[in-house]
Design an enzyme around this catalytic site. Structure first.
Site, short mmCIF file in Angstrom:
data_model
loop_
_atom_site.label_atom_id
_atom_site.label_comp_id
_atom_site.label_asym_id
_atom_site.label_seq_id
_atom_site.Cartn_x
_atom_site.Cartn_y
_atom_site.Cartn_z
N CYS A 117 32.50 42.32 70.55
CA CYS A 117 33.17 41.02 70.49
C CYS A 117 32.46 40.12 71.49
CB CYS A 117 34.64 41.17 70.87
SG CYS A 117 34.83 41.75 72.56
N HIS B 194 33.82 50.90 77.22
CA HIS B 194 34.05 52.33 76.95
C HIS B 194 33.04 52.85 75.95
CE1 HIS B 194 38.22 51.41 78.49
NE2 HIS B 194 37.74 52.33 79.28
N HIS C 84 37.67 43.40 80.97
CA HIS C 84 39.10 43.75 81.08
C HIS C 84 39.81 43.00 82.20
CE1 HIS C 84 38.43 47.07 78.48
NE2 HIS C 84 37.90 47.89 79.35
N HIS D 57 45.91 51.41 80.68
CA HIS D 57 44.66 50.70 80.38
C HIS D 57 44.33 49.71 81.51
CE1 HIS D 57 41.74 48.17 78.35
NE2 HIS D 57 41.57 49.17 77.50
N GLU E 75 42.99 46.86 81.58
CA GLU E 75 43.37 45.46 81.34
C GLU E 75 44.84 45.24 81.69
OE1 GLU E 75 42.86 43.88 77.27
OE2 GLU E 75 44.63 42.66 77.70
N CYS F 73 43.98 38.90 71.16
CA CYS F 73 42.86 37.97 71.07
C CYS F 73 42.42 37.81 69.60
CB CYS F 73 41.70 38.41 71.94
SG CYS F 73 40.60 39.57 71.19
N SER G 42 40.40 51.67 73.48
CA SER G 42 41.74 51.39 72.95
C SER G 42 41.67 50.63 71.63
CB SER G 42 42.49 50.62 74.03
OG SER G 42 43.35 49.69 73.50
N ASN G 43 40.79 49.64 71.53
CA ASN G 43 40.77 48.86 70.28
C ASN G 43 40.19 49.68 69.14
OD1 ASN G 43 37.92 47.54 69.53
ND2 ASN G 43 38.00 47.79 71.73
N SER H 156 33.51 47.50 71.57
CA SER H 156 32.53 47.96 72.56
C SER H 156 31.44 48.83 71.92
CB SER H 156 33.25 48.73 73.67
OG SER H 156 34.10 49.69 73.12
FE1 F3S Z 1 36.80 41.17 73.38
FE2 F3S Z 1 37.90 39.50 75.00
FE3 F3S Z 1 39.14 40.20 72.83
S1 F3S Z 1 36.73 41.28 75.56
S2 F3S Z 1 38.47 42.28 72.41
S3 F3S Z 1 37.26 39.03 72.93
S4 F3S Z 1 40.03 39.95 74.83
#
Ligand code: F3S
Length: 287
Positions: free
Chosen positions: A12, A42, A74, A124, A126, A190, A219-220, A262
């Site tokens: 991202c 990560h 984070h 986490h 963040e 986000c 996590s994502n 990531s």
């Molecule tokens: Fe990336 Fe920022 Fe969203 S690091 S996942 S754009 S909060």
């Protein structure tokens, strides 16, 4: 065999900026020691690459007085900056603007006397960082289930971990509808996460095999895998191409690929190449 790669997969913009900033710092401060406060993302391959460029990981500022420390996307708790200043550490801050926004909301409403509730994973970094802007007074819950005892709180302010699943946030919004006090709800998931999750859901529901690429601790990525598994009966989570050991043998006609925020581009490409070795493949990569 057709392969469809989700348009929003891989790095991202927040992660991209953090990695680029770290690499630029290695150039700008050549000869000096540079650290990231915790792994910048990560992903083992990326952190190993950064290490090869002289960027190491530190978990405790006391160990690196007077050095250069990069804050990852984070973000960190408010107290980090005071500690760094006291130790004469130069801080390069790559906190993602989306995360910064949550920190500021949490700080503002905590200062105004609201009880701040962070919906996310308590362990986490963040979430720990966001909580650090409320003097660590915020309540952290991972879902709507744990909120019942807050029903009669006079003032509540809800924020979300930026990578929270939209379904969980919706359930929280539904749950607090009839709470008796003042309730402020800030959906701070986000835009990158939201887009990624929606695309993953759509793609997973129309393919025979859905491959989610990303760190096992990301996590994502874990959330993408959960969404993929809910919508496709053959969903797998791999960190890189070497884990794609199966012989597909024409078993699947349509394969979908997505990747966590990531996951670097080269890892996605390696997975596609590995699939191309399986025979005739049409790749539709919309990134
Ligand atoms: Fe990336 Fe920022 Fe969203 S690091 S996942 S754009 S909060």
């Amino acid at each position: 065999m057709k392969i469809q790669v989700a348009a929003h997969s891989g790095f991202c913009f927040g992660v991209k900026k953090a990695v680029e900033t770290a690499l630029k710092a290695a150039e700008d401060f050549e000869g000096r020691k540079i650290y990231t406060y915790g792994p910048i993302i990560h992903n083992h391959q990326v952190t190993a690459y950064l290490e090869s460029r002289g960027i190491r990981i530190v978990e405790d500022l006391e160990q690196v007085p007077g050095e250069i420390v990069i804050v990852r996307s984070h973000g960190v708790a408010k107290g980090f900056y005071d500690q760094a200043a006291a130790l004469k550490i130069r801080v390069i801050d790559t906190t993602c603007p989306y995360v910064r926004k949550v920190q500021q909301l949490a700080m503002k409403h905590h200062a105004a006397g609201c009880r701040v509730v962070i919906i996310g994973d308590a362990d986490h970094p963040e979430v720990i960082g966001i909580n650090g802007w409320t003097d660590f007074s915020a309540r952290v819950e991972k879902s709507a289930e744990g909120l019942e005892d807050l029903r009669h709180e006079p003032r509540l302010c809800f924020v979300a971990q930026t990578t929270l699943s939209l379904a969980v946030w919706r359930a929280v919004a539904e749950k607090v509808k009839d709470f008796t006090g003042e309730v402020l709800l800030y959906n701070t998931i986000c835009a990158a996460t939201e887009e990624r999750q929606k695309e993953c859901e759509e793609l997973a529901s129309k393919v025979d095999l859905m491959i989610v690429i990303g760190g096992k601790h990301s996590s994502n990525t874990q959330k993408l895998y959960q969404i993929a598994a809910r919508n496709c009966k053959n969903a797998i989570h791999i960190e890189n191409a070497s884990e794609l050991l199966m012989n597909l043998n024409g078993k699947y006609d349509n394969i979908g690929i997505t990747a966590g925020a990531s996951t670097p581009d080269w890892i996605i490409k390696e997975v596609i190449e590995q699939l191309e070795n399986e025979g005739e493949v049409i790749v539709n990569d919309e990134r």
